[in-house]
Design a protein around this motif. Structure first.
Motif, short mmCIF file in Angstrom:
data_model
loop_
_atom_site.label_atom_id
_atom_site.label_comp_id
_atom_site.label_asym_id
_atom_site.label_seq_id
_atom_site.Cartn_x
_atom_site.Cartn_y
_atom_site.Cartn_z
N ALA A 141 0.87 -1.19 0.00
CA ALA A 141 0.00 0.00 0.00
C ALA A 141 0.90 1.23 0.00
O ALA A 141 1.77 1.36 0.86
N ALA A 142 0.70 2.10 -0.99
CA ALA A 142 1.61 3.24 -1.12
C ALA A 142 0.82 4.54 -1.31
O ALA A 142 -0.35 4.52 -1.69
N LYS A 179 1.62 3.42 -12.46
CA LYS A 179 2.03 2.19 -13.15
C LYS A 179 3.38 1.71 -12.63
O LYS A 179 3.58 0.51 -12.45
N ARG A 180 4.28 2.65 -12.37
CA ARG A 180 5.59 2.25 -11.83
C ARG A 180 5.44 1.63 -10.45
O ARG A 180 6.08 0.64 -10.12
N GLY A 185 5.17 -3.74 -7.20
CA GLY A 185 4.52 -4.61 -6.22
C GLY A 185 3.42 -3.96 -5.39
O GLY A 185 2.87 -4.58 -4.49
N THR A 186 3.10 -2.69 -5.69
CA THR A 186 2.04 -2.02 -4.93
C THR A 186 0.68 -2.40 -5.50
O THR A 186 0.51 -2.40 -6.72
N GLY A 223 -3.53 -4.44 -12.26
CA GLY A 223 -2.81 -4.78 -11.02
C GLY A 223 -3.07 -3.80 -9.89
O GLY A 223 -2.70 -4.06 -8.75
N LEU A 224 -3.70 -2.68 -10.20
CA LEU A 224 -4.05 -1.74 -9.13
C LEU A 224 -5.42 -2.15 -8.59
O LEU A 224 -6.45 -1.97 -9.23
N GLU A 225 -5.40 -2.76 -7.40
CA GLU A 225 -6.62 -3.39 -6.87
C GLU A 225 -7.45 -2.46 -6.01
O GLU A 225 -8.65 -2.65 -5.84
#
Ligand code: SAH
Ligand code: SF4
Length: 438
Positions: A141-142, A179-180, A185-186, A223-225
């Motif tokens: 989480a970022a 995206k980066r 892994g975020t 991938g961004l959940e």
């Protein structure tokens, strides 16, 4: 936002060979990233600086090295000269809008000449354009800053003076950074801004995107959940953002929406430009769009002129809303803000009494909210190992901390848990599926 900024300072200094350390005495440089929002936060800086002086002397004595001491953030911005006066062992003072210049500032430090470097400009260039694209992974989480500064000038608040005018990053740079982060892994992003829902970023084709539109675009990033955003102003909750809570599954059902006071008279004195009715109608719309949305807020008690009646109106507003969590503070006069000069300051003892009764109510609401989720099956993004042996810790969609017996392999994954028991500030959970439900 200071957490985000600190990470970016690490990024900007990495090409010079700097890396974070947890061992203070091994540091070549210490940067205190500071907050000026209340007096307590600012005063802490000066006591921390006392420790930094000792560090500097100890390392020089024992290891024959010079440690560079830098003060960043909003205290640096507001009190740069005072810092140098009270703590002449500080080498660099750098504000929140100029930390992209840290490499240049660091290169100017000369232990022999004892020159002090102060950079508290509001520069023409935008710092984001000068921060490196490359960065270390930030974890499951970022944070991602999308907006900074504020033009609202609430009478109690230093933000417009320390962070400057409202600014929104162009949508493309936000999407690229997202995206980066996801590639690193975020899977959950919290979009940040002092007034994040005032976001109005350039969309790259001559138009402007609101926060709701930006969130729609982010939801398409593979991938961004999970998406969250903070902090919002009630007047900037537009329909596009409210419907995003209805339509976008990645947008989590939790919103931090401060009102500060439940008294219309005090809201007016605070220069908030809205009434309690406006705030409550925004919450109605949000609950229509997303019935299970968990509400959070901020409150200030003891704003100048706040009567018992005004304060009791705050309690009744809290009762009307029903918060899942909330933050409350004693009013703290901030230098340079209009409210600091109002004559009718409330006594410290009254502020303490009011804070205590408000916090009691808010804590009861938080526990009730948690209790109400007992038995529910929710997705949990696993962020770290828990405090107890074998425990893992993550967050529910409602931002509750959830502890459950699990496996460190699960860190970074979204798992399904049944919430088994409510605590005041967290939930106990039981893992049902190590792959979360959609
Ligand atoms: N932009 C947000 C708040 C940013 S400041 C908003 O408009 O709501 C974060 C919180 O600190 C505020 O919501 C407020 O509750 C608190 N705060 C700000 N200035 C304060 C002061 N002078 N005294 C006490 N609390 C303060
Ligand atoms: Fe401060 Fe928020 Fe008011 Fe802006 S809107 S002045 S950041 S409290």
């Amino acid at each position: 936002m200071n957490v985000y900024d600190s990470d970016r300072m690490i990024d900007v200094l990495a090409p010079l060979g700097y890396a974070p350390t947890n061992v203070l005495d091994s540091a070549d440089m210490v940067i205190l990233n500071t907050c000026h929002i209340r007096e307590k936060a600012s005063e802490k800086v000066f006591s921390e600086l006392g420790r930094m002086r000792q560090l500097k002397e100890r390392v020089a004595d024992q290891q024959g090295r010079q440690v560079t001491i830098a003060v960043a953030g909003c205290v640096a911005q507001a009190e740069g000269d005072e810092i140098i006066r009270r703590a002449p062992w500080v080498d660099i003072v750098v504000g929140p809008q100029t930390y992209h210049r840290l490499p240049e500032l660091v290169s100017k430090v000369d232990p022999k000449s004892r020159n002090r470097i102060i950079d508290t400009d509001f520069p023409k260039e935008v710092k984001f354009d000068f921060l490196p694209g490359e960065h270390a992974p930030r974890g499951p989480a970022a944070f991602l800053s999308v907006q900074e500064g504020c033009d609202k000038f609430c009478a109690f608040c230093v933000v417009p003076y320390t962070r400057g005018a409202e600014f929104s990053r162009p949508a493309k740079t936000v999407l690229d950074e997202a995206k980066r982060l996801v590639a690193g892994g975020t899977s959950e992003l919290t979009l940040l801004g002092q007034n994040v829902n005032a976001y109005h970023g350039d969309n790259g084709s001559g138009g402007v995107w609101s926060l709701g539109r930006l969130i729609r675009a982010l939801a398409e990033v593979n991938g961004l959940e999970r998406i969250r955003y903070t902090t919002s102003h009630p007047l900037d909750m537009d329909d596009e953002l409210i419907t995003a809570h209805r339509d976008i599954p990645q947008l989590m059902p939790y919103l931090h929406l401060p009102i500060q006071s439940g008294s219309n008279h005090i809201l007016q004195e605070m220069n908030r430009h809205h009434t309690t009715d406006i705030y409550l109608s925004v919450i109605d719309k949000l609950r229509n769009a997303c019935p299970d949305i968990a509400m959070s807020g901020d409150f200030i008690v003891g704003f100048p002129g706040e009567s018992d009646q005004d304060f009791s109106e705050t309690l009744s507003l809290v009762n009307k809303v029903g918060y899942a969590s909330a933050y409350s503070f004693k009013y703290s006069p901030r230098p340079g803000t209009p409210a600091a000069n109002i004559n009718h300051q409330v006594s410290e003892s009254v502020k303490s009494e009011r804070l205590e009764s408000l916090q009691q109510l808010l804590q009861a609401q938080q526990f009730a909210f948690n209790k109400n989720t007992e038995g529910k099956t929710v997705n949990v993004l696993v962020e770290r190992t828990g405090r107890q042996e074998g425990q893992m810790a993550g967050r529910s969609p409602y931002m509750q901390a959830v502890n459950f017996i699990g496996d460190p392999d699960q860190i970074g994954r979204i798992v399904t848990c049944q919430l088994s028991a409510a605590r005041q500030n967290s939930m106990m959970g039981r893992i049902i599926n190590s792959k979360g439900v959609a």
